[in-house]
Design a protein around this motif. Structure first.
Motif, PDB file in Angstrom:
ATOM      1  N   UNK A  67       0.535  -1.447  -0.090  1.00 55.12           N
ATOM      2  CA  UNK A  67      -0.056   0.212  -0.256  1.00 55.12           C
ATOM      3  C   UNK A  67       1.235   1.601  -0.216  1.00 55.12           C
ATOM      4  N   UNK A  68       2.212   1.122   0.247  1.00 56.62           N
ATOM      5  CA  UNK A  68       2.538   2.535   0.703  1.00 56.62           C
ATOM      6  C   UNK A  68       4.342   2.450   0.872  1.00 56.62           C
ATOM      7  N   UNK A  69       5.074   3.527   0.723  1.00 53.93           N
ATOM      8  CA  UNK A  69       6.482   3.135   1.046  1.00 53.93           C
ATOM      9  C   UNK A  69       6.564   2.618   2.224  1.00 53.93           C
ATOM     10  N   UNK A  70       7.478   2.366   2.655  1.00 55.92           N
ATOM     11  CA  UNK A  70       8.261   2.184   4.474  1.00 55.92           C
ATOM     12  C   UNK A  70      10.158   2.722   4.860  1.00 55.92           C
ATOM     13  N   UNK A  71       9.727   3.223   5.051  1.00 58.63           N
ATOM     14  CA  UNK A  71      10.862   4.656   6.302  1.00 58.63           C
ATOM     15  C   UNK A  71      11.407   3.681   6.779  1.00 58.63           C
ATOM     16  N   UNK A  72      13.061   3.254   6.857  1.00 55.02           N
ATOM     17  CA  UNK A  72      13.581   3.130   7.646  1.00 55.02           C
ATOM     18  C   UNK A  72      14.482   3.433   8.672  1.00 55.02           C
ATOM     19  N   UNK A  73      14.629   3.923   9.306  1.00 59.39           N
ATOM     20  CA  UNK A  73      16.084   5.210   9.619  1.00 59.39           C
ATOM     21  C   UNK A  73      16.920   4.293  10.579  1.00 59.39           C
ATOM     22  N   UNK A  74      17.675   4.006  10.245  1.00 58.18           N
ATOM     23  CA  UNK A  74      18.847   3.547  11.355  1.00 58.18           C
ATOM     24  C   UNK A  74      18.927   4.672  13.069  1.00 58.18           C
ATOM     25  N   UNK A  75      19.247   4.072  14.335  1.00 56.10           N
ATOM     26  CA  UNK A  75      19.342   5.284  15.460  1.00 56.10           C
ATOM     27  C   UNK A  75      20.409   4.615  15.606  1.00 56.10           C
ATOM     28  N   UNK A  76      21.005   3.334  16.292  1.00 51.98           N
ATOM     29  CA  UNK A  76      22.444   3.063  16.272  1.00 51.98           C
ATOM     30  C   UNK A  76      22.611   1.688  15.672  1.00 51.98           C
ATOM     31  N   UNK A  94      23.305  -0.383   3.015  1.00 56.24           N
ATOM     32  CA  UNK A  94      23.491  -0.156   4.321  1.00 56.24           C
ATOM     33  C   UNK A  94      23.087   1.456   4.847  1.00 56.24           C
ATOM     34  N   UNK A  95      22.635   0.996   6.032  1.00 58.92           N
ATOM     35  CA  UNK A  95      22.514   2.483   6.608  1.00 58.92           C
ATOM     36  C   UNK A  95      23.232   2.237   8.142  1.00 58.92           C
ATOM     37  N   UNK A  96      23.237   3.061   8.655  1.00 62.21           N
ATOM     38  CA  UNK A  96      24.215   3.746   9.514  1.00 62.21           C
ATOM     39  C   UNK A  96      23.508   4.620  10.407  1.00 62.21           C
ATOM     40  N   UNK A  97      23.508   5.274  11.942  1.00 63.00           N
ATOM     41  CA  UNK A  97      23.364   5.141  12.892  1.00 63.00           C
ATOM     42  C   UNK A  97      22.703   7.578  12.028  1.00 63.00           C
ATOM     43  N   UNK A  98      21.436   7.855  12.264  1.00 66.09           N
ATOM     44  CA  UNK A  98      20.734   8.742  11.225  1.00 66.09           C
ATOM     45  C   UNK A  98      20.849   8.577   9.815  1.00 66.09           C
ATOM     46  N   UNK A  99      21.441   7.937   9.372  1.00 63.58           N
ATOM     47  CA  UNK A  99      20.622   7.590   7.804  1.00 63.58           C
ATOM     48  C   UNK A  99      18.949   6.303   7.485  1.00 63.58           C
ATOM     49  N   UNK A 100      18.878   6.521   6.398  1.00 64.95           N
ATOM     50  CA  UNK A 100      17.376   5.900   6.216  1.00 64.95           C
ATOM     51  C   UNK A 100      17.306   5.590   5.006  1.00 64.95           C
ATOM     52  N   UNK A 101      16.380   4.522   4.550  1.00 68.37           N
ATOM     53  CA  UNK A 101      16.592   3.900   3.568  1.00 68.37           C
ATOM     54  C   UNK A 101      15.194   3.796   3.351  1.00 68.37           C
ATOM     55  N   UNK A 102      14.441   3.630   2.111  1.00 67.08           N
ATOM     56  CA  UNK A 102      13.092   3.828   1.981  1.00 67.08           C
ATOM     57  C   UNK A 102      13.233   2.565   1.432  1.00 67.08           C
ATOM     58  N   UNK A 103      11.980   1.610   1.311  1.00 66.85           N
ATOM     59  CA  UNK A 103      11.321   0.370   1.244  1.00 66.85           C
ATOM     60  C   UNK A 103       9.835   0.668   0.093  1.00 66.85           C
ATOM     61  N   UNK A 117      21.317  -3.228  16.639  1.00 67.68           N
ATOM     62  CA  UNK A 117      20.833  -2.005  15.920  1.00 67.68           C
ATOM     63  C   UNK A 117      19.750  -1.749  15.973  1.00 67.68           C
ATOM     64  N   UNK A 118      19.264  -0.249  15.968  1.00 68.56           N
ATOM     65  CA  UNK A 118      18.146  -0.002  16.870  1.00 68.56           C
ATOM     66  C   UNK A 118      17.672   0.518  15.401  1.00 68.56           C
ATOM     67  N   UNK A 119      16.401   0.801  15.004  1.00 69.16           N
ATOM     68  CA  UNK A 119      15.709   1.056  14.143  1.00 69.16           C
ATOM     69  C   UNK A 119      14.591   1.848  14.299  1.00 69.16           C
ATOM     70  N   UNK A 120      14.007   3.229  13.748  1.00 73.95           N
ATOM     71  CA  UNK A 120      12.470   3.306  13.569  1.00 73.95           C
ATOM     72  C   UNK A 120      12.202   2.598  11.850  1.00 73.95           C
TER      73      UNK A 120
END
Length: 133
Positions: A67-76, A94-103, A117-120
């Motif tokens: 149904x839509x995009x998913x935002x993945x934000x790496x926190x640590x 590959x993403x690290x702290x403060x970086x994001x990717x979109x599915x 890892x901690x991710x939002x």
């Protein structure tokens, strides 16, 4: 839920129509998602689930959100997302702290980690599917 302070790791939040933010009951496992879908069905594809997870092992499944995009934000830590796109192409990022990717919508995705890892996640969850890795 009426309390004003929640831990996002245990109590996701739903962003709904009319700019609503609704605290959700405690996450209890995969069965939680069915109840969440029923609670938020009126928001359809515009609703978003905001959640945060800590993990130290690579995922053992794939998921897809049609149904839509998913935002993945790496926190640590560091997370490698693997995506199988609707057009058949595959990519990894590959993403690290403060970086994001979109599915993107309809992209099957999974993740590998080499340590904690901690991710939002901000997910268009309507119609989400899972399959073993």
């Amino acid at each position: 839920m009426t309390d004003s302070v929640h831990d996002l790791r245990t109590h996701p939040v739903h962003l709904g129509l009319g700019a609503r933010a609704e605290a959700q009951p405690a996450f209890t496992g995969m069965e939680w998602y069915a109840a969440y879908s029923a609670r938020t069905a009126a928001d359809g594809a515009e609703g978003r689930l905001v959640s945060m997870y800590d993990f130290s092992e690579s995922w053992d499944s794939w998921e897809m959100h049609p149904a839509g995009d998913e935002l993945v934000v790496c926190l640590s830590g560091e997370i490698t997302l693997h995506q199988q796109l609707r057009d058949g192409t595959e990519r990894s990022v590959t993403i690290g702290p403060g970086q994001y990717a979109i599915n993107p919508p309809g992209a099957w995705h999974t993740a590998d980690v080499s340590g904690p890892v901690s991710a939002l996640f901000v997910t268009a969850g309507e119609g989400t599917q899972n399959r073993p890795r």
